[in-house]
Write an enzyme that holds these catalytic residues in place. Structure first.
Site, PDB file in Angstrom:
ATOM      1  N   ILE A 259       7.962  11.169  11.024  1.00  0.00           N
ATOM      2  CA  ILE A 259       6.680  10.907  10.370  1.00  0.00           C
ATOM      3  C   ILE A 259       6.452   9.414  10.250  1.00  0.00           C
ATOM      4  CG2 ILE A 259       5.226  11.395   8.396  1.00  0.00           C
ATOM      5  CD1 ILE A 259       7.355  13.339   7.418  1.00  0.00           C
ATOM      6  N   GLY A 262      10.060   2.970   9.195  1.00  0.00           N
ATOM      7  CA  GLY A 262       9.868   1.727   8.466  1.00  0.00           C
ATOM      8  C   GLY A 262      11.041   0.794   8.693  1.00  0.00           C
ATOM      9  N   LYS A 263      10.991  -0.320   8.001  1.00  0.00           N
ATOM     10  CA  LYS A 263      12.078  -1.283   8.144  1.00  0.00           C
ATOM     11  C   LYS A 263      13.369  -0.740   7.543  1.00  0.00           C
ATOM     12  CE  LYS A 263      10.303  -4.992   6.454  1.00  0.00           C
ATOM     13  NZ  LYS A 263      10.109  -6.274   5.832  1.00  0.00           N
ATOM     14  N   SER A 265      13.754   2.626   6.361  1.00  0.00           N
ATOM     15  CA  SER A 265      14.013   4.055   6.460  1.00  0.00           C
ATOM     16  C   SER A 265      13.218   4.701   7.582  1.00  0.00           C
ATOM     17  CB  SER A 265      13.637   4.728   5.146  1.00  0.00           C
ATOM     18  OG  SER A 265      12.238   4.737   5.002  1.00  0.00           O
ATOM     19  N   VAL A 266      13.698   5.844   7.991  1.00  0.00           N
ATOM     20  CA  VAL A 266      12.983   6.674   8.946  1.00  0.00           C
ATOM     21  C   VAL A 266      12.767   8.010   8.256  1.00  0.00           C
ATOM     22  CG1 VAL A 266      12.975   7.630  11.271  1.00  0.00           C
ATOM     23  CG2 VAL A 266      14.273   5.574  10.795  1.00  0.00           C
ATOM     24  N   ASP A 405       7.241  -0.857  -6.365  1.00  0.00           N
ATOM     25  CA  ASP A 405       6.604  -0.999  -5.049  1.00  0.00           C
ATOM     26  C   ASP A 405       5.345  -0.139  -5.030  1.00  0.00           C
ATOM     27  OD1 ASP A 405       6.141  -1.875  -2.494  1.00  0.00           O
ATOM     28  OD2 ASP A 405       7.606  -0.550  -1.546  1.00  0.00           O
TER      29      ASP A 405
HETATM   30  P1  ADP Z   1       9.470   3.302   3.299  1.00  0.00           P
HETATM   31  O1  ADP Z   1      10.496   2.630   2.457  1.00  0.00           O
HETATM   32  O2  ADP Z   1       9.777   3.264   4.757  1.00  0.00           O
HETATM   33  O3  ADP Z   1       8.054   2.843   2.960  1.00  0.00           O
HETATM   34  P2  ADP Z   1       8.608   5.844   2.235  1.00  0.00           P
HETATM   35  O4  ADP Z   1       9.380   6.660   1.263  1.00  0.00           O
HETATM   36  O5  ADP Z   1       7.394   5.156   1.720  1.00  0.00           O
HETATM   37  O6  ADP Z   1       9.616   4.836   2.920  1.00  0.00           O
HETATM   38  O7  ADP Z   1       8.204   6.776   3.441  1.00  0.00           O
HETATM   39  C1  ADP Z   1       7.497   6.293   4.531  1.00  0.00           C
HETATM   40  C2  ADP Z   1       6.337   7.196   4.878  1.00  0.00           C
HETATM   41  O8  ADP Z   1       6.808   8.495   5.152  1.00  0.00           O
HETATM   42  C3  ADP Z   1       5.362   7.355   3.730  1.00  0.00           C
HETATM   43  O9  ADP Z   1       4.386   6.373   3.770  1.00  0.00           O
HETATM   44  C4  ADP Z   1       4.785   8.722   3.971  1.00  0.00           C
HETATM   45  O10 ADP Z   1       3.737   8.649   4.907  1.00  0.00           O
HETATM   46  C5  ADP Z   1       5.936   9.456   4.606  1.00  0.00           C
HETATM   47  N1  ADP Z   1       6.660  10.238   3.603  1.00  0.00           N
HETATM   48  C6  ADP Z   1       7.743   9.873   2.884  1.00  0.00           C
HETATM   49  N2  ADP Z   1       8.153  10.840   2.069  1.00  0.00           N
HETATM   50  C7  ADP Z   1       7.307  11.875   2.271  1.00  0.00           C
HETATM   51  C8  ADP Z   1       7.197  13.191   1.722  1.00  0.00           C
HETATM   52  N3  ADP Z   1       8.054  13.630   0.805  1.00  0.00           N
HETATM   53  N4  ADP Z   1       6.210  13.979   2.174  1.00  0.00           N
HETATM   54  C9  ADP Z   1       5.337  13.533   3.093  1.00  0.00           C
HETATM   55  N5  ADP Z   1       5.391  12.319   3.643  1.00  0.00           N
HETATM   56  C10 ADP Z   1       6.357  11.490   3.247  1.00  0.00           C
HETATM   57 MN    MN Z   2       6.710   3.234   1.530  1.00  0.00          MN
END
Ligand code: ADP
Ligand code: MN
Length: 516
Positions: A259, A262-263, A265-266, A405
């Site tokens: 989905i 990111g830097k 996490s995936v 954040d």
């Molecule tokens: P990062 O530290 O990479 O920003 P996030 O937790 O924000 O990590 O996750 C990155 C993206 O993945 C989010 O912007 C969202 O679009 C998607 N995402 C993360 N967790 C969920 C979830 N539980 N359900 C749906 N989408 C998610």
């Molecule tokens: Mn995020």
């Protein structure tokens, strides 16, 4: 076989063709290797071929049993990576071997057969062995190909009189061609042809060969695509093994794809499976957040964790890999706190090392849009604002957390409400920089909703006071921030003097609850 004239020229005893050395009743092995047309036509060879075919039926089984994957003595087990890769391969091979057995069982001798090729883990063209990188025609065992050039008679024929057979003999070539089909990839369905006295014309054989070859390439391409489009690409073998185990245990049904990359996490989407324990229900759709084990990106985030007293003591004693796991752990704890307070957020399913599985916010593999990407009606925008304000207060008061954040990037719009995500960096308000983080959150939220046309939206300073219950009176940003830092310093001094932090900042009572 007797229809072939050359069959009369049965092999002599003594130094002879290579096949004899393997033949149970053949003469003791000699080193001489040659192959003549006569050999080709012999009964023994036919038997040997049969044997080989049977052996070839389960090559993976042999590989799994004898391969170097676990039994080898001299493997370098010092490398975690190696170990994980070996385990993975072992898993995959065992799985494939079983698949082949089932395939064989189902197909039996039937001319029409079904293939489980698509379900195989180790693709026949994806082997590490250099053998498969070379044209299969040249490398796989071909009983008709001598190891050194055959001394084909110059004259181009053998036999005498009416028994003369030339290399162009239809029957000989036909049989040769049929037997060669064995060299096609195992998935290439050739029916019972090999077992029968089938004479394939050169033309048909070549067409088949061409087809087998292009199938092979197509299949390899497909596989490559598959490899690069899903979980496989974004994660290291260790993580892959973790994910694999989650699917293997049935906890996850399938991991469908990525989905977000990111830097730090995936995030993958997965369909939930069944829980091993009855009391726990796996959500139908899950999000898998894999914290990246490449460390560089996390360096500048140290401040979020090493000063968080919940983690402080452990932090100094840990190696970088474990620190990454702490991020995942932190996100889990924070999500649990939020869940308990009733804040809309992903529900934690399981944490395994640096991999956090949670409920998916969205539907049918489509993640809910971020607040920054969704166009809300004025009414919804206002509703979202009040909801965010309330969530910030709950987060602060009930969860004792500051998101740290918070912005339209980490708020999802789903089911007509805002969901908070991405809380691995969230800290308690008494974190040495906790109030600064809160102020930054307030600025993001305030700006977003003010730009979004919510007239009621508090400015960042008002919002800060509303959330924290503090009463900072400065009327400009610089002074306001100076007061925040002064408060943080007071708290630090308190730690110095009393060895522990204030549980909360002193305030003029509970923060006011804002509502529509
Ligand atoms: P990062 O530290 O990479 O920003 P996030 O937790 O924000 O990590 O996750 C990155 C993206 O993945 C989010 O912007 C969202 O679009 C998607 N995402 C993360 N967790 C969920 C979830 N539980 N359900 C749906 N989408 C998610
Ligand atoms: Mn995020």
């Amino acid at each position: 076989m007797d229809s072939v004239g050359v069959a009369a020229a049965a092999p002599d005893a003594g130094p002879g063709p290579a096949w004899q050395s393997k033949c149970p009743w053949g003469a003791p092995s000699t080193t001489s290797i040659s192959c003549s047309l006569a050999d080709v036509m012999s009964e023994q060879l036919a038997k040997e071929l049969q044997l080989e075919e049977e052996n070839a039926a389960f090559p993976e089984v042999v590989a799994a049993a004898e391969g170097p994957f676990i039994t080898g003595e001299n493997i370098d087990t010092s490398s975690d990576l190696m170990l994980a890769q070996m385990l993975q391969m072992e898993f995959d091979r065992e799985y494939d071997a079983q698949l082949r057995r089932e395939e064989k069982k189902i197909n039996g001798d039937s001319k029409v057969s079904i293939s489980f090729e698509n379900y195989r883990k180790v693709h026949p063209y994806d082997s590490d062995s250099s053998e498969d990188e070379v044209d299969w025609q040249d490398t796989r065992h071909d009983p008709y190909r001598a190891d050194k050039p055959t001394t084909t008679p110059r004259r181009g024929f053998i036999g005498k009189g009416k028994d003369i057979t030339t290399k162009h003999d239809e029957v000989v070539c036909g049989r040769k061609n049929t037997a060669r089909m064995e060299n096609f990839a195992p998935e290439f369905q050739v029916g019972d042809g090999i077992g029968m006295d089938l004479k394939l014309s050169n033309q048909v054989f070549n067409a088949l060969k061409q087809h087998a070859y292009s199938e092979e390439r197509r299949s390899a391409r497909l596989h490559e695509k598959k490899e690069h489009s899903t979980a496989e690409k974004a994660v290291d073998p260790k993580t892959r093994l973790l994910l694999y185990k989650m699917v293997n245990s049935g906890m996850l049904e399938t991991i469908t794809g990525c989905i977000s990359t990111g830097k730090e996490s995936v995030v993958f989407h997965a369909y939930g499976g069944k829980s091993a324990t009855e009391d726990k229900v796996i959500p139908p759709e899950c999000a898998i957040k894999v914290f990246k084990t490449t460390l560089n990106e996390f360096k500048n985030r140290d401040k979020y964790i090493k000063d968080d007293y919940r983690f402080k003591d452990r932090f100094s004693k840990l190696n970088p890999r474990k620190i990454i796991r702490m991020w995942a752990e932190k996100e889990m704890h924070n999500l649990t706190r939020m869940q308990n307070a009733g804040i809309p957020c992903p529900q934690v399913v399981i944490l395994k090392k640096h991999v956090l599985v949670m409920s998916f916010i969205g539907q049918d593999q489509v993640p809910a849009p971020k607040l920054k990407d969704v166009t809300l009606s004025n009414e919804d925008m206002k509703k979202a604002y009040y909801q965010v304000l309330n969530m910030m207060q709950q987060l602060y008061r009930e969860c004792n957390l500051v998101h740290a954040d918070l912005s339209e990037y980490n708020m999802l719009w789903h089911d007509g409400k805002v969901w908070l995500i991405d809380v691995s960096q969230s800290v308690e308000p008494t974190h040495p920089h906790g109030l600064e983080f809160l102020f930054r959150d307030c600025r993001n939220v305030s700006q977003f909703f003010q730009k979004g046309g919510v007239a009621e939206a508090l400015n960042e300073r008002e919002l800060f006071n509303a959330v924290s219950g503090l009463n900072i009176t400065a009327d400009n940003e610089v002074d306001f921030q100076a007061e925040i830092e002064a408060l943080e310093k007071m708290n630090e001094d308190h730690v110095q003097n009393h060895g522990k932090k204030l549980s909360t900042f002193s305030s003029d009572g509970d923060p006011p609850i804002y509502d529509e």
